[in-house]
Scaffold this motif. Structure first.
Motif, mmCIF file in Angstrom:
data_model
loop_
_atom_site.group_PDB
_atom_site.id
_atom_site.type_symbol
_atom_site.label_atom_id
_atom_site.label_comp_id
_atom_site.label_asym_id
_atom_site.label_seq_id
_atom_site.Cartn_x
_atom_site.Cartn_y
_atom_site.Cartn_z
ATOM 1 N N PHE A 89 0.818 -1.211 0.000
ATOM 2 C CA PHE A 89 0.000 0.000 0.000
ATOM 3 C C PHE A 89 0.850 1.260 0.000
ATOM 4 O O PHE A 89 0.410 2.299 -0.473
ATOM 5 C CB PHE A 89 -0.999 -0.017 1.157
ATOM 6 C CG PHE A 89 -2.244 -0.747 0.786
ATOM 7 C CD1 PHE A 89 -3.275 -0.100 0.114
ATOM 8 C CD2 PHE A 89 -2.367 -2.097 1.054
ATOM 9 C CE1 PHE A 89 -4.408 -0.779 -0.270
ATOM 10 C CE2 PHE A 89 -3.499 -2.785 0.681
ATOM 11 C CZ PHE A 89 -4.523 -2.137 0.015
ATOM 12 N N THR A 90 2.070 1.161 0.531
ATOM 13 C CA THR A 90 2.976 2.300 0.424
ATOM 14 C C THR A 90 3.217 2.613 -1.044
ATOM 15 O O THR A 90 3.187 3.774 -1.462
ATOM 16 C CB THR A 90 4.311 1.999 1.144
ATOM 17 O OG1 THR A 90 4.039 1.724 2.509
ATOM 18 C CG2 THR A 90 5.278 3.162 1.023
ATOM 19 N N VAL A 91 3.416 1.581 -1.857
ATOM 20 C CA VAL A 91 3.621 1.763 -3.294
ATOM 21 C C VAL A 91 2.359 2.335 -3.939
ATOM 22 O O VAL A 91 2.430 3.244 -4.776
ATOM 23 C CB VAL A 91 4.043 0.442 -3.974
ATOM 24 C CG1 VAL A 91 4.093 0.585 -5.484
ATOM 25 C CG2 VAL A 91 5.388 -0.022 -3.439
ATOM 26 N N VAL A 92 1.186 1.814 -3.558
ATOM 27 C CA VAL A 92 -0.077 2.333 -4.095
ATOM 28 C C VAL A 92 -0.214 3.816 -3.770
ATOM 29 O O VAL A 92 -0.572 4.621 -4.645
ATOM 30 C CB VAL A 92 -1.284 1.528 -3.548
ATOM 31 C CG1 VAL A 92 -2.601 2.212 -3.890
ATOM 32 C CG2 VAL A 92 -1.261 0.104 -4.078
ATOM 33 N N HIS A 93 0.096 4.206 -2.556
ATOM 34 C CA HIS A 93 -0.016 5.612 -2.164
ATOM 35 C C HIS A 93 1.017 6.483 -2.889
ATOM 36 O O HIS A 93 0.715 7.619 -3.260
ATOM 37 C CB HIS A 93 0.091 5.763 -0.642
ATOM 38 C CG HIS A 93 -1.040 5.117 0.088
ATOM 39 N ND1 HIS A 93 -2.361 5.460 -0.105
ATOM 40 C CD2 HIS A 93 -1.055 4.119 1.003
ATOM 41 C CE1 HIS A 93 -3.133 4.715 0.656
ATOM 42 N NE2 HIS A 93 -2.374 3.890 1.341
ATOM 43 N N VAL A 150 2.187 10.391 -7.229
ATOM 44 C CA VAL A 150 2.808 10.701 -8.520
ATOM 45 C C VAL A 150 1.734 11.061 -9.548
ATOM 46 O O VAL A 150 1.873 12.038 -10.295
ATOM 47 C CB VAL A 150 3.676 9.520 -9.014
ATOM 48 C CG1 VAL A 150 4.085 9.700 -10.461
ATOM 49 C CG2 VAL A 150 4.903 9.363 -8.133
ATOM 50 N N THR A 151 0.653 10.294 -9.565
ATOM 51 C CA THR A 151 -0.440 10.564 -10.495
ATOM 52 C C THR A 151 -1.013 11.955 -10.260
ATOM 53 O O THR A 151 -1.246 12.710 -11.216
ATOM 54 C CB THR A 151 -1.549 9.494 -10.340
ATOM 55 O OG1 THR A 151 -0.987 8.216 -10.605
ATOM 56 C CG2 THR A 151 -2.700 9.753 -11.284
ATOM 57 N N MET A 152 -1.244 12.298 -9.015
ATOM 58 C CA MET A 152 -1.776 13.629 -8.681
ATOM 59 C C MET A 152 -0.801 14.730 -9.117
ATOM 60 O O MET A 152 -1.212 15.732 -9.693
ATOM 61 C CB MET A 152 -2.042 13.736 -7.180
ATOM 62 C CG MET A 152 -3.219 12.920 -6.707
ATOM 63 S SD MET A 152 -4.790 13.578 -7.270
ATOM 64 C CE MET A 152 -4.801 15.158 -6.447
ATOM 65 N N GLY A 153 0.471 14.531 -8.823
ATOM 66 C CA GLY A 153 1.461 15.530 -9.199
ATOM 67 C C GLY A 153 1.559 15.711 -10.703
ATOM 68 O O GLY A 153 1.607 16.839 -11.210
#
Length: 155
Positions: A11-15, A20-23
């Protein structure tokens, strides 16, 4: 499907991926705003550039399908991009009924000015990875892209 526990290294990777997607979405919005584009215009340019890199001929129908736009929406999008000098429509030499799309050099230059430094930094960062690590990153991102594509197809 039950709720998945929101803990653990996965989940750390998912977050991180979500951050990254948001940025990247915010950067894309900034690029679009600076250049008088709608966010869909930027997505269209990315689709067309990726298709050109893959050697895929693009038509308005193809682009509309990629962006999930109807014919009228695709025409309005292409009219905007053509008016801004970012895309050109030409008749196919082998089938004059077919219209082909191409990204103009002006669009490439704008993208390189805005995104070039970050892309250069990403490439430089990846040079610190071993070939095996790069292979893992590519496998992971390829899998993410497949999952996203499947979800988009499911509607």
């Amino acid at each position: 499907m039950g709720r998945v526990a929101n803990a653990g290294p996965e989940f750390t990777v998912v977050h991180q991926l979500r951050a990254v997607t948001m940025g990247l979405d915010l950067l894309g919005g900034e690029f679009a705003q600076r250049n008088g584009l709608h966010p869909t215009d930027l997505r269209a340019l990315i689709c067309l550039l990726d298709a050109a890199r893959a050697g895929t001929e693009t038509t308005p129908g193809w682009l509309g399908a990629q962006l999930k736009l109807n014919s009228a929406g695709t025409t309005a999008l292409l009219d905007r991009l053509e008016r801004l000098g970012l895309v050109r429509r030409t008749r196919d030499d082998t089938d004059r009924r077919r219209v082909l799309l191409a990204v103009e050099e002006r669009a490439v230059a704008l993208g390189e000015m805005f995104f070039g430094p970050m892309i250069g930094a990403l490439v430089g960062m990846m040079r610190d990875f071993t070939p095996d690590e790069v292979a893992v990153v590519r496998r992971f991102l390829g899998g993410v892209a497949e999952l996203v594509a499947e979800r988009l197809q499911d509607g």
